[in-house]
Design an enzyme around this catalytic site. Structure first.
Site, mmCIF file in Angstrom:
data_model
loop_
_atom_site.group_PDB
_atom_site.id
_atom_site.type_symbol
_atom_site.label_atom_id
_atom_site.label_comp_id
_atom_site.label_asym_id
_atom_site.label_seq_id
_atom_site.Cartn_x
_atom_site.Cartn_y
_atom_site.Cartn_z
ATOM 1 N N ARG A 65 0.832 -1.200 0.000
ATOM 2 C CA ARG A 65 0.000 0.000 0.000
ATOM 3 C C ARG A 65 0.871 1.256 0.000
ATOM 4 O O ARG A 65 0.572 2.243 -0.674
ATOM 5 C CB ARG A 65 -0.915 -0.012 1.227
ATOM 6 C CG ARG A 65 -1.876 1.167 1.286
ATOM 7 C CD ARG A 65 -2.815 1.064 2.481
ATOM 8 N NE ARG A 65 -3.723 2.192 2.529
ATOM 9 C CZ ARG A 65 -4.013 2.880 3.621
ATOM 10 N NH1 ARG A 65 -3.446 2.545 4.769
ATOM 11 N NH2 ARG A 65 -4.871 3.873 3.588
ATOM 12 N N HIS A 69 0.698 4.287 -2.718
ATOM 13 C CA HIS A 69 0.454 5.667 -2.322
ATOM 14 C C HIS A 69 1.608 6.573 -2.737
ATOM 15 O O HIS A 69 1.390 7.751 -3.057
ATOM 16 C CB HIS A 69 0.243 5.749 -0.810
ATOM 17 C CG HIS A 69 -1.145 5.377 -0.379
ATOM 18 N ND1 HIS A 69 -1.835 6.039 0.605
ATOM 19 C CD2 HIS A 69 -1.983 4.390 -0.822
ATOM 20 C CE1 HIS A 69 -3.037 5.490 0.755
ATOM 21 N NE2 HIS A 69 -3.127 4.481 -0.089
ATOM 22 N N VAL A 73 1.071 9.640 -6.265
ATOM 23 C CA VAL A 73 1.113 11.081 -6.033
ATOM 24 C C VAL A 73 2.004 11.781 -7.057
ATOM 25 O O VAL A 73 1.519 12.468 -7.954
ATOM 26 C CB VAL A 73 1.564 11.389 -4.594
ATOM 27 C CG1 VAL A 73 1.737 12.887 -4.379
ATOM 28 C CG2 VAL A 73 0.537 10.851 -3.613
ATOM 29 N N ASN A 94 -2.606 8.720 4.428
ATOM 30 C CA ASN A 94 -1.384 7.974 4.732
ATOM 31 C C ASN A 94 -1.185 7.738 6.228
ATOM 32 O O ASN A 94 -0.163 7.180 6.638
ATOM 33 C CB ASN A 94 -0.169 8.724 4.184
ATOM 34 C CG ASN A 94 -0.179 8.820 2.672
ATOM 35 O OD1 ASN A 94 -0.694 7.932 1.993
ATOM 36 N ND2 ASN A 94 0.372 9.895 2.128
ATOM 37 N N PRO A 161 -6.981 7.527 -4.424
ATOM 38 C CA PRO A 161 -8.284 6.858 -4.380
ATOM 39 C C PRO A 161 -8.788 6.736 -2.942
ATOM 40 O O PRO A 161 -8.016 6.460 -2.027
ATOM 41 C CB PRO A 161 -7.994 5.482 -4.991
ATOM 42 C CG PRO A 161 -6.804 5.710 -5.866
ATOM 43 C CD PRO A 161 -5.973 6.730 -5.141
ATOM 44 N N HIS A 191 -5.944 -5.540 -2.948
ATOM 45 C CA HIS A 191 -6.716 -5.720 -1.720
ATOM 46 C C HIS A 191 -6.954 -7.185 -1.408
ATOM 47 O O HIS A 191 -7.684 -7.504 -0.468
ATOM 48 C CB HIS A 191 -8.047 -4.971 -1.822
ATOM 49 C CG HIS A 191 -7.914 -3.494 -1.695
ATOM 50 N ND1 HIS A 191 -8.944 -2.611 -1.972
ATOM 51 C CD2 HIS A 191 -6.854 -2.713 -1.323
ATOM 52 C CE1 HIS A 191 -8.529 -1.368 -1.770
ATOM 53 N NE2 HIS A 191 -7.263 -1.410 -1.376
ATOM 54 N N THR A 192 -6.341 -8.057 -2.174
ATOM 55 C CA THR A 192 -6.390 -9.480 -1.836
ATOM 56 C C THR A 192 -5.629 -9.767 -0.547
ATOM 57 O O THR A 192 -5.802 -10.816 0.066
ATOM 58 C CB THR A 192 -5.816 -10.332 -2.976
ATOM 59 O OG1 THR A 192 -5.964 -11.716 -2.663
ATOM 60 C CG2 THR A 192 -4.325 -10.061 -3.196
ATOM 61 N N ASP A 243 -10.163 -9.211 2.030
ATOM 62 C CA ASP A 243 -10.421 -10.391 1.204
ATOM 63 C C ASP A 243 -10.830 -11.525 2.138
ATOM 64 O O ASP A 243 -9.996 -12.304 2.606
ATOM 65 C CB ASP A 243 -9.165 -10.748 0.409
ATOM 66 C CG ASP A 243 -9.393 -11.882 -0.573
ATOM 67 O OD1 ASP A 243 -10.545 -12.340 -0.691
ATOM 68 O OD2 ASP A 243 -8.424 -12.314 -1.212
ATOM 69 N N ASP A 251 -3.928 -13.926 -3.981
ATOM 70 C CA ASP A 251 -4.603 -14.767 -4.960
ATOM 71 C C ASP A 251 -5.747 -13.966 -5.592
ATOM 72 O O ASP A 251 -5.829 -12.755 -5.417
ATOM 73 C CB ASP A 251 -5.119 -16.056 -4.309
ATOM 74 C CG ASP A 251 -5.954 -15.776 -3.062
ATOM 75 O OD1 ASP A 251 -6.592 -14.700 -3.006
ATOM 76 O OD2 ASP A 251 -5.974 -16.616 -2.144
#
Length: 301
Positions: A65, A69, A73, A94, A161, A191-192, A243, A251
């Site tokens: 992440r 991020h 930017v 953040n 986002p 986001h898994t 997830d 996955d």
């Protein structure tokens, strides 16, 4: 690059993330950039990430992440690492980032053996790749040679986002970075792994859009589970897997959960509600027999 997968753990979006990590094309990056000046750079970074993830598995999604991020930017320049009263690091989006100490540890080791050679931007890119690998994803060669940015402003994070962005806003934010809708869906697949605090989605469970009821797109069998984890008026900082059932495995079950109405964040769930992004989610699930995708993504072109 073209990628083929027939397994239940397809590498389609894994390789897209690999492409995301090579975004600095045109800035002198290449695989093996440090081959003569600091040949152990990847070994050192990998060891730092492995040690951290072994102690705390949540560090892996934290590093991934952080890298996203940073890149979203002002490009992949490690400006997210700069301290200061108005730097990116202190911006609200953040505020919950984790893994800074992992990058610092790798940097200290590299400075001891290769002083002034390896950029923090490259360390972060390598650490993000290693985080994917350590959670079950496929490895890839990371071109290096990025230069560290010197400017970091919290105000520049305004277009990151957000957890409640509708698809139209998500598409616009990605378009502004020369990324298309396919890129949006693929990168959302990160986001898994990882979690979200109840405060970011609890409104969907009890009073969605001031209806005094839940978001109707949530699977009715899933709703009680989320309410148990995030009771109305309970601890807003409690974290829930993005997830469900596969929070620590890189996955494609994230996409399966979107199809089943089990997307946790509103921005994720919206990807299945929108016809355009739904088709792309289906592709990543292999529902239409897709065997390969070609990705060619760069920021700032």
């Amino acid at each position: 690059m073209e990628v083929f997968s027939h397994s239940k753990t397809p590498i389609l979006f894994v390789v897209f993330l690999a492409t995301f990590i090579t975004l600095a094309l045109g800035q002198g990056t290449r695989v093996g950039f440090y081959q003569t000046t600091c040949p152990r750079v990847e070994t050192v970074v990998r060891a730092s990430v492995q040690s951290a993830v072994r102690s705390d598995p949540t560090i892996a999604p934290g590093l991934l992440r952080m890298f996203f991020h940073d890149c979203f930017v002002n490009g992949c320049d490690a400006s997210i690492l700069i301290d200061g009263p108005s730097s990116e690091k202190i911006a609200l989006p953040n505020s919950q980032l984790r893994g800074f100490d992992v990058i610092d540890a790798a940097k200290r080791q590299l400075e001891a053996t290769c002083p002034g050679v390896v950029s923090c931007a490259d360390i972060l890119a390598l650490a993000a790749r290693d985080s994917v690998v350590l959670t079950g994803g496929t490895s890839w060669p990371v071109p290096t040679g990025r230069r560290d940015g010197l400017v970091s402003q919290a105000s520049d994070t305004v277009n990151l986002p957000a957890f409640n962005d509708p698809v139209s806003i998500q598409i616009r934010k990605f378009t502004d970075k020369n990324l298309n809708t396919q890129d949006l869906v693929a990168l959302s697949g990160a986001h898994t792994i990882g979690t979200a605090a109840c405060v970011l989605f609890r409104y969907r469970l009890y009073n969605f859009n001031n209806t005094n009821g839940p978001d109707p797109t949530i699977d009715q069998a899933f709703l009680p589970q989320l309410r148990t984890l995030c009771p109305d008026g309970g601890d807003a900082t409690r974290r829930v897997g993005l997830d469900t059932g596969s929070v620590n495995n890189f996955d494609n079950s994230y996409f399966a959960n979107l199809r089943s109405g089990r997307g946790v964040l509103e921005s994720d769930a919206a990807l299945w509600s929108n016809p355009t992004t739904q088709r792309l989610v289906q592709r990543f699930l292999g529902l239409r027999g897709l065997l390969g995708l070609t990705f060619n993504v760069e920021f700032g072109r």
